[in-house]
Design a protein around this motif. Structure first.
Motif: not given
Length: 215
Positions: A177-183, A192-206
């Motif tokens: 979902v990282v690429a989708e969330l970036h878009a 803000e919800r999309f931005r928070a989701q992107l932060m979480l996805a990036l964090y979990r990807c290391g």
């Protein structure tokens, strides 16, 4: 041939450009008729007052002939759609069975997903989101409050999309979902919800540095 006034034969798609079909054939309407029909279909199976319809067609300065012209537009719609368009004081209504209306199908699927476990809910929400072919009623021009009705539909799509991403994250699909969330963040920078989701996805990807930069 089958009866023209059988409303069950009408299929309506509002989640994208307006599309109305009967027995598989897409129907054509003139610009003002499309606007009138779109307003009626946004409130399918409900009465919409003539006053509101005139407001949607002509805005704050309708011509003196507006009620008569409105009646003519309704007559033209009936020539194509038969008894799917009915007169109901103080205005008119468009009759469409729920299984012939993509907005009703979308709402039904979103409601079903709320009662399901994450894996099935994500699948159901994908099915709901697949009904969308672009911004709601993208090819119809409104003068008044119908713009708010259309904006609410588009907001429901984004809410369902965010819910689907939540389920994907809960299922460990952060890489997917990282690429989708970036878009989505680029397209909707103030959600803000999309931005928070992107932060979480990036964090979990290391990718902690990128997550912090997003924050």
């Amino acid at each position: 041939s089958r009866s023209r006034d059988n409303t069950a034969l009408v299929e309506v798609r509002l989640l994208g450009p307006l599309e109305v079909s009967r027995e598989g054939r897409v129907l054509d309407f003139r610009a003002k008729e499309r606007t009138l029909l779109a307003v009626l279909l946004l409130h399918a199976n409900e009465t919409v007052s003539s006053e509101r319809l005139i407001d949607e067609l002509w805005g704050e300065r309708p011509p003196a002939s507006a009620p008569k012209v409105l009646a003519t537009y309704v007559w033209q719609l009936r020539k194509t759609l038969g008894d799917a368009i009915v007169t109901r004081a103080p205005g008119y209504a468009a009759l469409v069975p729920p299984d012939g209306l993509d907005t009703a199908r979308f709402e039904e699927l979103v409601g079903r997903a709320q009662r399901e476990q994450p894996a099935q809910a994500a699948t159901t929400l994908r099915e709901a989101l697949d009904l969308w072919r672009g911004p709601a009623l993208a090819d119809v021009t409104f003068e008044s409050s119908a713009r708010g009705d259309v904006a609410r539909l588009d907001d429901q799509r984004l809410t369902a999309l965010a819910q689907r991403v939540d389920h994907d994250l809960a299922l460990g699909r952060h890489d997917e979902v990282v690429a989708e969330l970036h878009a989505l963040v680029r397209e909707h920078p103030f959600r803000e919800r999309f931005r928070a989701q992107l932060m979480l996805a990036l964090y979990r990807c290391g990718r902690q540095a990128e997550a912090l930069e997003t924050f």
